[in-house]
Design a protein around this motif. Structure first.
Motif, mmCIF file in Angstrom:
data_model
loop_
_atom_site.group_PDB
_atom_site.id
_atom_site.type_symbol
_atom_site.label_atom_id
_atom_site.label_comp_id
_atom_site.label_asym_id
_atom_site.label_seq_id
_atom_site.Cartn_x
_atom_site.Cartn_y
_atom_site.Cartn_z
ATOM 1 N N THR A 177 10.498 42.365 -37.283
ATOM 2 C CA THR A 177 11.603 42.762 -38.157
ATOM 3 C C THR A 177 12.300 41.532 -38.719
ATOM 4 N N GLU A 178 12.923 41.700 -39.874
ATOM 5 C CA GLU A 178 13.646 40.611 -40.515
ATOM 6 C C GLU A 178 14.779 40.101 -39.621
ATOM 7 N N MET A 179 15.473 41.025 -38.955
ATOM 8 C CA MET A 179 16.580 40.646 -38.079
ATOM 9 C C MET A 179 16.084 39.780 -36.924
ATOM 10 N N GLU B 204 25.116 24.918 -42.941
ATOM 11 C CA GLU B 204 23.911 25.732 -42.773
ATOM 12 C C GLU B 204 24.157 26.822 -41.722
ATOM 13 N N GLU B 205 24.817 26.431 -40.663
ATOM 14 C CA GLU B 205 25.140 27.390 -39.599
ATOM 15 C C GLU B 205 26.080 28.473 -40.131
ATOM 16 N N ALA B 206 27.105 28.059 -40.868
ATOM 17 C CA ALA B 206 28.070 29.015 -41.421
ATOM 18 C C ALA B 206 27.389 29.982 -42.383
ATOM 19 N N GLU B 207 26.519 29.467 -43.238
ATOM 20 C CA GLU B 207 25.825 30.326 -44.197
ATOM 21 C C GLU B 207 24.885 31.310 -43.492
ATOM 22 N N ALA B 208 24.276 30.868 -42.396
ATOM 23 C CA ALA B 208 23.396 31.764 -41.643
ATOM 24 C C ALA B 208 24.194 32.906 -41.022
ATOM 25 N N LEU C 205 23.986 37.035 -41.956
ATOM 26 C CA LEU C 205 23.781 38.110 -40.976
ATOM 27 C C LEU C 205 24.923 39.122 -40.989
ATOM 28 N N LEU C 206 26.115 38.660 -41.320
ATOM 29 C CA LEU C 206 27.278 39.555 -41.320
ATOM 30 C C LEU C 206 27.398 40.362 -42.605
ATOM 31 N N ASN C 207 26.886 39.832 -43.712
ATOM 32 C CA ASN C 207 27.162 40.465 -45.007
ATOM 33 C C ASN C 207 25.937 40.890 -45.812
ATOM 34 N N ASP C 208 24.780 40.331 -45.521
ATOM 35 C CA ASP C 208 23.574 40.718 -46.262
ATOM 36 C C ASP C 208 23.214 42.168 -45.928
ATOM 37 N N PRO C 209 22.953 42.993 -46.953
ATOM 38 C CA PRO C 209 22.608 44.409 -46.693
ATOM 39 C C PRO C 209 21.400 44.575 -45.770
ATOM 40 N N LYS C 210 20.527 43.564 -45.703
ATOM 41 C CA LYS C 210 19.365 43.665 -44.818
ATOM 42 C C LYS C 210 19.755 43.621 -43.339
ATOM 43 N N PHE C 211 20.941 43.014 -43.051
ATOM 44 C CA PHE C 211 21.328 42.809 -41.650
ATOM 45 C C PHE C 211 22.597 43.594 -41.277
ATOM 46 N N ARG C 212 23.690 43.264 -41.942
ATOM 47 C CA ARG C 212 24.970 43.952 -41.699
ATOM 48 C C ARG C 212 25.307 44.032 -40.207
ATOM 49 N N SER C 213 25.218 42.910 -39.520
ATOM 50 C CA SER C 213 25.550 42.889 -38.096
ATOM 51 C C SER C 213 27.038 42.547 -37.921
ATOM 52 N N SER C 214 27.488 42.513 -36.693
ATOM 53 C CA SER C 214 28.886 42.220 -36.380
ATOM 54 C C SER C 214 28.975 40.912 -35.605
ATOM 55 N N THR C 215 30.167 40.333 -35.577
ATOM 56 C CA THR C 215 30.358 39.100 -34.805
ATOM 57 C C THR C 215 30.110 39.359 -33.321
ATOM 58 N N LYS C 216 30.450 40.537 -32.860
ATOM 59 C CA LYS C 216 30.220 40.858 -31.446
ATOM 60 C C LYS C 216 28.718 40.883 -31.141
ATOM 61 N N PHE C 217 27.926 41.459 -32.042
ATOM 62 C CA PHE C 217 26.477 41.517 -31.867
ATOM 63 C C PHE C 217 25.874 40.109 -31.894
ATOM 64 N N LEU C 218 26.301 39.298 -32.874
ATOM 65 C CA LEU C 218 25.779 37.939 -32.976
ATOM 66 C C LEU C 218 26.155 37.105 -31.759
ATOM 67 N N SER C 219 27.375 37.298 -31.282
ATOM 68 C CA SER C 219 27.832 36.573 -30.097
ATOM 69 C C SER C 219 26.925 36.849 -28.903
ATOM 70 N N ALA C 220 26.565 38.126 -28.731
ATOM 71 C CA ALA C 220 25.708 38.509 -27.599
ATOM 72 C C ALA C 220 24.286 37.969 -27.774
ATOM 73 N N LYS C 221 23.777 37.992 -29.006
ATOM 74 C CA LYS C 221 22.404 37.576 -29.254
ATOM 75 C C LYS C 221 22.216 36.058 -29.215
ATOM 76 N N ILE D 49 31.862 31.768 -34.149
ATOM 77 C CA ILE D 49 31.200 32.297 -35.351
ATOM 78 C C ILE D 49 32.196 32.431 -36.499
ATOM 79 N N LYS D 50 33.395 32.942 -36.205
ATOM 80 C CA LYS D 50 34.406 33.122 -37.256
ATOM 81 C C LYS D 50 34.848 31.787 -37.834
#
Length: 381
Positions: A82-84, A104-108, A112-128, A136-137
């Motif tokens: 998967t893309e994610m 580069e880190e900020a853009e990544a 993940l937070l805003n691209d329609p392909k991903f639309r994840s949350s900071t909580k999800f990214l923090s865990a992953k 992240i913020k």
């Protein structure tokens, strides 16, 4: 985890990967290391539908091998589909590598937070990714700045001329754009430490300073802005000290007025003194000069308002003390003088010293008995 040798011609770069900045000097160092020691770490790829492979991570190693004319490169073929999963794997790998810039880190993270392909949350990214949500913020806050500022952002905390660290920029992130970017460039040019940037940010957040004044402040250099901040802080302290001294003076004045008021109240004579009529004879003077008489009359004035003390209630304020004494004789029945007219007793005592002494003794006895009775009433009350 199987490592295989793949033909470099079958491998394509991933143009959407998080890392896209490559330092030429660092790339040359890597080429020298590969030529001398060989490639120590394999790159990671994923298969594509046309039988080729796309890089997940290892772009620098791929580029260095290409420049060295290598035909094959050691690879790990990922099972992520998967893309994610692929993008998270790319970020996780780059977070462990030097040269992955804050931007580069900020853009990544932003992708993940805003691209329609991903639309994840900071909580999800923090865990992953094993990073805190605040981490992240804060990275994403760097994207507020203009491109002129972004290109100066470097990794680490070392303050260098014409470079900016994340710690230097974060104090400025909430300022309006017209102040934020010029101040960031001043910080880079003048190599301002983080502590000075925080002071300047505080200066520009001060709502008592007009925008026109702030525009003029932007013409100053870093040391000039720090001097302005120091002057304003000193003025604030002086004003605060003056206000505290004024408040202290006002409180002292209030206390003096309060003390004066209390002294004036204490200077008001007691009810038996304030409304006493001038005695007309030596006998009256002798009776009223007795402190016990005055004390007893004052005591009665204090206790006579209670319904259960057994004394006829009366208000002595407007009465002659001799009238009050007459009431004591008539009401209490505590002495053999009860029922006699005080004026008559005083008239007899006027010409006969023995009668005067007898009257004083009777009054003293009456006072003593009355004091005992008042003490008893007080206990009951």
């Amino acid at each position: 985890m199987e490592i295989i040798q793949l033909d470099l011609k079958l491998i394509d770069e991933d143009l959407d990967q998080p890392r896209y900045q490559f330092d030429e000097a660092a790339l040359q160092e890597l080429m020298n290391s590969i030529e001398e020691l060989g490639l120590l770490s394999p790159i990671k790829v994923r298969p594509t539908a046309d039988g080729r492979y796309k890089i997940i991570y290892g772009n620098r190693r791929y580029k260095a091998s290409q420049r060295l004319g290598k035909e094959t490169i050691p690879c790990i073929v990922s099972e992520a589909m998967t893309e994610m999963d692929i993008y998270l794997e790319q970020i996780a790998e780059n977070l462990t590598r030097e040269g992955f810039s804050p931007i580069e880190e900020a853009e990544a993270f932003h992708k993940l937070l805003n691209d329609p392909k991903f639309r994840s949350s900071t909580k999800f990214l923090s865990a992953k990714l094993g990073k805190t949500e605040s981490y992240i913020k804060n990275k994403c806050e760097l994207l507020k700045f203009s491109n002129a500022v972004k290109k100066l952002i470097v990794s680490g905390t070392e303050i260098r001329k014409n470079c900016l660290t994340e710690e230097q920029l974060l104090p400025l992130k909430d300022l309006p754009m017209e102040h934020r970017d010029p101040l960031a460039l001043i910080a880079a040019r003048d190599e301002l430490p983080v502590s000075d940037v925080k002071k300047i940010a505080k200066l520009f957040k001060d709502t008592t300073i007009s925008n026109s004044t702030k525009e003029k402040l932007l013409l100053k250099d870093g040391p000039g802005l720090i001097e302005t901040w120091s002057t304003r802080e000193q003025n604030k302290k002086e004003r605060a000290r003056a206000a505290a001294e004024a408040a202290e003076r006002a409180e002292l004045e209030r206390l003096r007025e309060e003390e004066a008021s209390q002294a004036a109240e204490q200077a008001v004579p007691s009810s038996s003194q304030a409304f006493a009529l001038e005695p007309k004879s030596l006998a009256e003077q002798a009776v009223m000069a007795n402190p016990a008489v005055t004390a007893a009359l004052d005591g009665l004035a204090l206790h006579s308002s209670s319904d259960h003390v057994g004394v006829t209630i009366f208000a002595p304020i407007n009465q002659n003390p001799l009238q009050m004494l007459q009431q004591l004789l008539d009401v209490t029945k505590l002495s053999d003088t009860a029922g006699h007219d005080v004026q008559e007793l005083l008239r007899k005592a006027k010409d006969d010293p023995d009668e005067l002494i007898l009257l004083q003794q009777n009054i003293q006895t009456l006072i003593s008995q009355l004091q005992q009775q008042l003490a008893f009433w007080t206990t009951i009350k």
